[in-house]
Design an enzyme around this catalytic site. Structure first.
Site, PDB file in Angstrom:
ATOM      1  CG  ASN A 154      -3.631 -10.564  -4.708  1.00 52.68           C
ATOM      2  OD1 ASN A 154      -3.989 -11.087  -3.642  1.00 52.68           O
ATOM      3  ND2 ASN A 154      -2.819  -9.541  -4.728  1.00 52.68           N
ATOM      4  CB  CYS A 328       0.141  -2.794  -4.505  1.00 50.81           C
ATOM      5  SG  CYS A 328      -1.432  -3.557  -4.872  1.00 50.81           S
TER       6      CYS A 328
HETATM    7  C1  LIG Z   1      -7.301  -6.064  -6.977  1.00 50.35           C
HETATM    8  C2  LIG Z   1      -7.628  -6.680  -5.676  1.00 50.35           C
HETATM    9  C3  LIG Z   1      -8.167  -5.915  -4.623  1.00 50.35           C
HETATM   10  C4  LIG Z   1      -8.314  -4.426  -4.695  1.00 50.35           C
HETATM   11  O1  LIG Z   1      -9.305  -4.042  -5.600  1.00 50.35           O
HETATM   12  P1  LIG Z   1      -9.289  -2.522  -6.145  1.00 50.35           P
HETATM   13  O2  LIG Z   1     -10.616  -2.402  -6.841  1.00 50.35           O
HETATM   14  O3  LIG Z   1      -8.130  -2.445  -7.083  1.00 50.35           O
HETATM   15  O4  LIG Z   1      -9.160  -1.640  -4.981  1.00 50.35           O
HETATM   16  C5  LIG Z   1      -8.495  -6.560  -3.450  1.00 50.35           C
HETATM   17  N1  LIG Z   1      -8.324  -7.881  -3.310  1.00 50.35           N
HETATM   18  C6  LIG Z   1      -7.824  -8.650  -4.292  1.00 50.35           C
HETATM   19  C7  LIG Z   1      -7.684 -10.110  -4.084  1.00 50.35           C
HETATM   20  C8  LIG Z   1      -7.460  -8.077  -5.510  1.00 50.35           C
HETATM   21  O5  LIG Z   1      -6.946  -8.836  -6.471  1.00 50.35           O
END
Ligand SMILES: *Cc1c(COP(=O)(O)O)cnc(C)c1O
Length: 384
Positions: A154, A328
């Site tokens: 991400n 986050c």
């Molecule tokens: C956003 C994200 C998450 C968490 O997902 P949520 O539905 O917001 O809890 C986990 N892993 C990756 C790679 C993400 O981008």
């Protein structure tokens, strides 16, 4: 001028078609799928329809899809559920993950180590954030409970060779989990071909609602549930199912399948323009993540001599929403753990900016952004 949203990696707006699909399930079809009467059976049909839709988009069986409350919960269930079961069944106590996994994976593994006597081997990413299959092979042993490597990162957008890693894990008969929360928003996934055992999805990264996700669990793999109670979701996740959100997720995922090529072409052109222009007009910057093997909507940079969170705030004043590191951590100026793991110094890592475009981003949005960025960067460098 309306503010311009360039943070689709943090979350996406709901697609109108998803809202339309969800609407009847709030008030009209509100039954509990566990009820025997017609209200319940109608909800049950809707739930199983959504499960089939997600399964068919992934090349999986409906019984292999567990609905959860989020991508994070899917990661938690995958790791904790598999680790505890592998310990129970064969005394396994070893976790193999990379330091650039999402916090939902890293923190879960760290808790398993701190409180439950598992030990972690860390897979080292290369400078771009690729986890290589050879390093997985080197670290696997017969006490490994689970390997977890994300499909797409991400923060820096890099894709890892999930297919190869899955094959190695399969040879060693060790469960392999991939967090595809980012990847599945952009690439079709065929679990018939991709031999992963567990795969996490989250709806709000692909124009679905927040607060709903799914975990693929390959047939034959046992998990210990982390949430106990009723027998919903094949006994793996107790709670009355959130039908409207699940319907929304299934609709949004269906739209990914139908539109992914158009979205990919659209996003990639904008992303390429952002990457090449920033490198041309801003001195002292570096693209982070892999130059080719990366998410099609993702551009991430380090700017020398400034603080990325300050840059995000200044850009926000100018009407542009981006992020620095991952959402986050917004507000705090600690360097990202991901960038540190890629070998960047603290000072370098502080200057990070992530720009992620989406299906509704216009060329004019990108041009407007590119016209204000150089001044924002200079202003902050002069203050430093
Ligand atoms: C956003 C994200 C998450 C968490 O997902 P949520 O539905 O917001 O809890 C986990 N892993 C990756 C790679 C993400 O981008």
């Amino acid at each position: 001028m309306n503010p311009v949203y360039l943070d689709y990696g943090a979350t996406t707006p709901l697609d109108q078609r998803v809202i339309t699909a969800m609407q009847p399930y709030f008030q009209k079809h509100y039954g509990n799928p566990s009820s025997l009467h017609r209200f319940g059976q109608q909800a049950k049909d809707a739930l199983e329809g959504a499960r089939k839709q997600i399964a068919s988009g992934l090349g999986a069986k409906p019984e292999e899809i567990i609905f959860t409350s989020s991508g994070s919960e899917s990661d938690n269930l995958a790791l904790r559920g598999t680790a505890f079961e592998a310990r129970r069944a064969r005394g396994a106590d070893h976790l193999l993950i990379s330091p650039i996994e999402h916090p939902a994976v890293v923190s879960t593994a760290k808790q398993l180590a701190a409180l439950f006597d598992f030990h972690i081997s860390w897979l080292e990413p290369d400078r771009y954030g690729v986890i290589h299959a050879e390093s997985v092979a080197e670290h696997l042993d017969d006490r490994t409970a689970i390997v977890s490597v994300m499909h797409a990162n991400n923060e820096v957008g890099t894709l890892s060779p999930i297919k190869e890693i899955a094959e190695i894990c399969r040879e060693h008969q060790v469960a392999f989990h991939t967090d595809a929360v980012q990847g599945a928003a952009h690439f079709p996934i065929d679990l018939d071909d991709l031999k992963v055992d567990l795969l996490s999805l989250g709806a709000h990264k692909f124009y679905g609602p927040k607060g709903v996700g799914a975990l693929f669990v390959r047939e034959g793999l046992d998990l210990i549930p982390s949430q106990t109670g009723g027998s919903q979701e094949f006994g793996l996740r107790a709670a009355t199912e959130n039908i409207p959100l699940i319907i929304g997720m299934a609709e949004a995922f269906q739209l990914v399948q139908e539109e992914h090529q158009a979205r990919l072409t659209h996003c990639q052109a904008l992303r390429d323009r952002i990457i090449s222009e920033i490198q041309k007009i801003i001195p002292g910057c570096e693209l982070t993540g892999h130059p080719q093997h990366r998410l099609p909507n993702h551009a991430s940079f380090l700017f020398r001599g400034l603080d990325g969170s300050q840059l995000v705030l200044l850009l926000d004043q100018q009407g542009f929403a981006c992020s620095s590191g991952s959402a986050c951590k917004s507000g705090s100026s600690r360097p990202s753990a991901v960038l540190s793991a890629l070998g960047y110094s603290q000072a370098q890592a502080l200057g990070s900016l992530r720009i992620t475009v989406g299906k509704d981003t216009q060329e004019s949005d990108v041009e407007a952004f590119l016209s204000v960025l150089p001044d924002c960067v200079s202003t902050l460098r002069e203050q430093a």
